[in-house]
Design an enzyme around this catalytic site. Structure first.
Site, PDB file in Angstrom:
ATOM      1  N   ARG A 181      38.865  30.726  24.277  1.00 37.07           N
ATOM      2  CA  ARG A 181      37.537  30.871  23.662  1.00 37.07           C
ATOM      3  C   ARG A 181      36.616  31.780  24.478  1.00 37.07           C
ATOM      4  O   ARG A 181      35.506  32.090  24.035  1.00 37.07           O
ATOM      5  CB  ARG A 181      36.894  29.501  23.499  1.00 37.07           C
ATOM      6  CG  ARG A 181      37.675  28.637  22.494  1.00 37.07           C
ATOM      7  CD  ARG A 181      37.032  27.316  22.264  1.00 37.07           C
ATOM      8  NE  ARG A 181      35.695  27.487  21.716  1.00 37.07           N
ATOM      9  CZ  ARG A 181      34.849  26.497  21.507  1.00 37.07           C
ATOM     10  NH1 ARG A 181      35.193  25.265  21.787  1.00 37.07           N
ATOM     11  NH2 ARG A 181      33.656  26.731  21.009  1.00 37.07           N
ATOM     12  N   CYS A 182      37.066  32.214  25.646  1.00 37.38           N
ATOM     13  CA  CYS A 182      36.240  33.044  26.532  1.00 37.38           C
ATOM     14  C   CYS A 182      36.644  34.513  26.386  1.00 37.38           C
ATOM     15  O   CYS A 182      37.805  34.867  26.560  1.00 37.38           O
ATOM     16  CB  CYS A 182      36.456  32.575  27.976  1.00 37.38           C
ATOM     17  SG  CYS A 182      35.783  33.689  29.212  1.00 37.38           S
ATOM     18  N   SER A 183      35.681  35.360  26.083  1.00 42.63           N
ATOM     19  CA  SER A 183      35.994  36.783  25.887  1.00 42.63           C
ATOM     20  C   SER A 183      36.516  37.423  27.175  1.00 42.63           C
ATOM     21  O   SER A 183      37.429  38.245  27.135  1.00 42.63           O
ATOM     22  CB  SER A 183      34.771  37.538  25.379  1.00 42.63           C
ATOM     23  OG  SER A 183      33.739  37.519  26.344  1.00 42.63           O
ATOM     24  N   ARG A 216      40.114  36.407  27.447  1.00 50.94           N
ATOM     25  CA  ARG A 216      40.936  37.139  26.466  1.00 50.94           C
ATOM     26  C   ARG A 216      41.139  38.583  26.906  1.00 50.94           C
ATOM     27  O   ARG A 216      42.227  39.141  26.772  1.00 50.94           O
ATOM     28  CB  ARG A 216      40.282  37.091  25.078  1.00 50.94           C
ATOM     29  CG  ARG A 216      40.349  35.724  24.420  1.00 50.94           C
ATOM     30  CD  ARG A 216      39.974  35.762  22.948  1.00 50.94           C
ATOM     31  NE  ARG A 216      38.713  36.413  22.665  1.00 50.94           N
ATOM     32  CZ  ARG A 216      37.526  35.805  22.617  1.00 50.94           C
ATOM     33  NH1 ARG A 216      37.439  34.505  22.840  1.00 50.94           N
ATOM     34  NH2 ARG A 216      36.425  36.471  22.341  1.00 50.94           N
TER      35      ARG A 216
END
Length: 115
Positions: free
Chosen positions: A11-13, A16
Site C-alpha cells: 500500500r506504500c508508493s 512499490r
C-alpha cells in the site's frame, strides 16, 4: 548471485517503487510483506544492526500509533523494538537486505549502495 530481500508494504508508493526498481534490474527477490509476516525480535535486531542505526531511527514517528503509545518518551531500545513487533506499521519502509547489509530505500538510490 545472492537473493535480495525487501520488507514491503504493497500500500506504500515508496515501497512499490523500490520493488519495481529491483524487478527492473532482474534480481532474484524475496518479498516479505512485513505487516503480515512481521520479523521476529531477533530478526528486527539484526536488521537494525545491518542498517547501523538505532531502533528509534527505524520507526515511523509520524504514525498515530507512535503518539498513542507515547513512544517519544520511551528510553529503552527494548520498548521500541517490542512496539515495532507488536505494531509493524511503525517500521520504516521499504527495507532492502542483501547479504549482511541493509538500507532503507528512501530515497530509492539508497538501494544502489548494497547492489
Amino acid at each position: 548471485m545472492s537473493k535480495i530481500t525487501i520488507l514491503h508494504n504493497p500500500r506504500c508508493s515508496k515501497s512499490r517503487n523500490a520493488l519495481a526498481y529491483l524487478e527492473e534490474k532482474g534480481l532474484e527477490l524475496n518479498v516479505v510483506k512485513y505487516l503480515v509476516d512481521t520479523p521476529s525480535k531477533e530478526e528486527l535486531i539484526k536488521i537494525i544492526e545491518m542498517l547501523n542505526i538505532t531502533p528509534r531511527e527505524l520507526m515511523r514517528t509520524k504514525e498515530d500509533i507512535y503518539k498513542e503509545l507515547n513512544l517519544k518518551d520511551a528510553k529503552s531500545d527494548e520498548v521500541l523494538i517490542t512496539a515495532m513487533i507488536e505494531n509493524p506499521k511503525l517500521i520504516e519502509r521499504p527495507i532492502i537486505i542483501k547479504d549482511n547489509k541493509a538500507v532503507i530505500a528512501r530515497p530509492l538510490e539508497n538501494i544502489d549502495k548494497i547492489l
